[in-house]
Design a protein around this motif. Structure first.
Motif, PDB file in Angstrom:
ATOM      1  N   TYR A 220      26.832  -6.733  -7.978  1.00 24.32           N
ATOM      2  CA  TYR A 220      26.562  -7.900  -8.824  1.00 24.32           C
ATOM      3  C   TYR A 220      27.860  -8.485  -9.368  1.00 24.32           C
ATOM      4  O   TYR A 220      28.092  -9.691  -9.330  1.00 24.32           O
ATOM      5  CB  TYR A 220      25.672  -7.500 -10.006  1.00 24.32           C
ATOM      6  N   TYR A 224      29.603 -12.063  -8.548  1.00 24.99           N
ATOM      7  CA  TYR A 224      29.760 -12.992  -9.670  1.00 24.99           C
ATOM      8  C   TYR A 224      31.209 -13.450  -9.799  1.00 24.99           C
ATOM      9  O   TYR A 224      31.506 -14.642  -9.917  1.00 24.99           O
ATOM     10  CB  TYR A 224      29.286 -12.318 -10.956  1.00 24.99           C
ATOM     11  N   LEU A 492      25.659 -10.813 -18.146  1.00 31.30           N
ATOM     12  CA  LEU A 492      24.760 -11.646 -17.349  1.00 31.30           C
ATOM     13  C   LEU A 492      23.308 -11.470 -17.803  1.00 31.30           C
ATOM     14  O   LEU A 492      22.545 -12.440 -17.897  1.00 31.30           O
ATOM     15  CB  LEU A 492      24.894 -11.301 -15.869  1.00 31.30           C
ATOM     16  N   SER A 529      26.129 -18.221 -12.397  1.00 31.25           N
ATOM     17  CA  SER A 529      27.336 -18.190 -11.573  1.00 31.25           C
ATOM     18  C   SER A 529      28.551 -18.277 -12.489  1.00 31.25           C
ATOM     19  O   SER A 529      28.431 -18.577 -13.688  1.00 31.25           O
ATOM     20  CB  SER A 529      27.349 -19.334 -10.545  1.00 31.25           C
ATOM     21  N   ARG A 530      29.705 -18.027 -11.938  1.00 32.68           N
ATOM     22  CA  ARG A 530      30.954 -18.081 -12.710  1.00 32.68           C
ATOM     23  C   ARG A 530      31.252 -19.525 -13.094  1.00 32.68           C
ATOM     24  O   ARG A 530      31.196 -20.433 -12.263  1.00 32.68           O
ATOM     25  CB  ARG A 530      32.092 -17.508 -11.869  1.00 32.68           C
ATOM     26  N   ILE A 537      29.922 -18.476 -18.214  1.00 33.67           N
ATOM     27  CA  ILE A 537      28.836 -18.244 -17.269  1.00 33.67           C
ATOM     28  C   ILE A 537      28.020 -19.528 -17.162  1.00 33.67           C
ATOM     29  O   ILE A 537      27.504 -20.034 -18.155  1.00 33.67           O
ATOM     30  CB  ILE A 537      27.941 -17.077 -17.722  1.00 33.67           C
TER      31      ILE A 537
END
Length: 548
Positions: A220, A224, A492, A529-530, A537
């Protein structure tokens, strides 16, 4: 700094069921391809299926329930949050996967009529085939060796390398020697599990988790940081397993006649299947602990259950039972909710993929528990590993260009961790603190205040890691990197939980400030997502695709 460089047509991160299947399929289609597996443990006994497995959870047998039937059942189980096509493709290819495994020596029992033996685990449809094979992982590894796949054991991937919107390789660390490795790869598959090491078990043991504790959310976090899309992080999994050992029993025993009771002596009426949400809710309602009862079963059936649990699933369970003087024939078996964890195979948390195992980044594939093939279980890992091995072929004739500065930056970050010998707080204490914050703030019941408070604490811990965390050897270095992965997953999870302003999936995401399920506004994915800024985020609400 020095590092080994490896060139691959196909780099597979994780040597579990998805990874081994992907490697074999890629070599079947292209025997001359250079297929490489980076495995953090040792491939012969690593991953969630370190030994064997008792069932293939999802198989659409010809003449029975269809792939379309499965999609309908799974959509219901996911409360509507399911893109149809990946689940349909998985179920549609499931029977061929059974035939493949049979050709490898995996045993699927049949009844006197020649029909596959099944157990009822789905509320709608009958898709689960029994598969009592204690040597499943060894069979997979033997196939990997037969196809001359190159395996690097004890190699932890620390970053994915990106050129524009394409993944072109990865950096790694030998967890025994501390040596660095770079893999230049034309295609990359992430299949290194979910975030099992997330919340802390009731025993307080950091590695006493239900699922493989080596799965610290690496995949993950890697995806990410590389810029891939992820979803389902608000879906906090929690099982109900044998207290103090965290091993499964309910599905195996309940499907074969065992009964579940509350502390009040009432049978928990789950029909002919297992309703984990009902079980966790019983604890929330103060009716725990729950118990499994088998005293009413015939001796032959109890021996059958023991064989599955003791010889196929978890051999340590037999030692645990003997050590406590417990016997299914006379004792109630106490259950307890597990720690919370994140998982695509059991739940909904994963890297977003389509029916071709493709992620939002070119050249990057995902399969198994790290991918968002929701509730795909073992079948999902096998089928999407196979698909990834097929689709990766499309990149084998391409060229790869590595940004050496990106590589140097990553290894410099690890060098900085190696210099933390003089800090005061051992790595395991930092991890314990982080996972206590997860326990305290991220499970249901959730609220904006509680989640926000947890998010603040998670970010403080992330900011202070290099100031307080002590790293004295290569084992602690690997653990320190994993703490960073766990922290990313926690952040997240908090962000996704804040953004889904409704309650859904029963106790997996229950907001006391938004207690009702709201299909009108929230029948959609929360995709993360970044962001463009450091530490940001990005959140996107994406519609469900029910098209087959």
């Amino acid at each position: 700094m020095g590092y080994e460089t490896v060139k691959a047509d196909f780099l597979i991160i994780g040597g579990g069921t998805a990874g081994t299947m992907a490697a074999v399929r890629a070599k079947e289609l292209n025997p001359d391809a250079n297929v490489v597996i980076f495995e953090k443990g040792h491939i012969r006994r690593s991953g969630s299926i370190a030994m064997g497995m008792d069932a293939m959870n999802i198989v659409a047998v010809p003449g029975g329930d269809t792939a379309k039937d499965y999609v309908e059942a799974n959509t219901k189980a996911c409360y509507g949050i399911l893109d149809a096509k990946p689940s349909y493709v998985m179920a549609d290819r499931s029977y061929d996967m059974v035939k493949r495994l049979e050709s490898w020596g995996v045993h699927f029992p049949k009844d006197e009529n020649g029909d596959y033996e099944r157990v009822k685990v789905h509320p709608n449809g009958n898709f689960c085939l029994t598969m009592p094979d204690p040597d499943l992982k060894i069979r997979l590894v033997n196939k990997v060796e037969e196809h001359n796949v190159t395996v690097y054991n004890r190699t932890m991937v620390t970053s994915l390398l990106v050129n524009g919107d394409r993944v072109v390789g990865a950096t790694g660390l030998n967890t025994r020697t501390g040596e660095y490795i770079l893999c230049e790869a034309k295609a990359v598959l992430v299949c290194n599990g979910g975030a099992s090491r997330f919340g802390i078990p009731n025993t307080g043991a950091l590695y006493g988790t239900y699922d493989y504790p080596g799965n610290a959310g690496d995949g993950y976090s890697l995806a990410y940081r590389a810029g891939a899309d992820l979803t389902g992080f608000e879906y906090c999994m929690q099982m109900s397993l044998i207290k103090d050992i965290n091993v499964p029993i309910t599905y195996v025993s309940k499907s074969r006649g065992a009964k579940v009771y509350t502390a009040l002596g009432d049978e928990l009426d789950m029909g002919d299947t297992v309703n984990l949400e009902m079980m966790v809710q019983a604890y929330r309602d103060g009716k725990g602990p729950l118990f499994i009862k088998m005293q009413h079963l015939p001796e032959e059936q109890i021996k059958h259950i023991e064989n599955i649990l003791f010889k196929v699933e978890r051999p340590m369970m037999e030692r645990f039972m003997e050590g406590r003087g417990m016997d299914f024939r006379k004792d109630d078996i106490e259950l307890n909710p597990t720690e919370i964890y994140l998982c695509g195979g059991h739940g909904l948390t994963g890297i977003v993929v389509n029916e071709k195992a493709e992620t939002s980044l070119k050249g990057l594939y995902a399969a198994g528990d790290v991918s968002n093939v929701s509730r795909g279980h073992l079948t999902g890992a096998f089928v999407f590993g196979e698909i990834a091995g097929e689709q990766a072929q499309n990149w084998f004739d391409s060229e790869v260009e590595i940004d050496r500065e990106q590589v140097e930056r990553e290894f410099k970050k690890i060098d900085e961790l190696k210099k933390l010998q003089d800090n005061e707080v051992p790595v395991e204490q930092v991890e314990y603190k982080l996972r206590r914050v997860i326990n305290d703030y991220l499970p249901s019941p959730k609220s904006e205040y509680r989640i926000s408070k947890g998010l603040d604490n998670i970010r403080v811990i992330k900011d202070e890691l290099k100031e307080v965390m002590k790293v004295t050897d290569n084992n602690e270095l690997a653990r320190a990197i994993e703490v960073g992965f766990i922290a990313d997953c926690a952040e997240l999870c908090a962000v996704a939980s804040l953004n889904r302003k409704e309650s859904r999936w029963s106790e997996r995401h229950y907001r006391v400030d938004y207690p009702e399920m709201d299909d009108e506004n929230w029948l959609k994915h929360v995709v993360l997502s970044r962001g463009d800024k450091e530490g940001e985020i990005k959140v996107e609400l994406r519609p469900i695709d029910y098209n087959l």
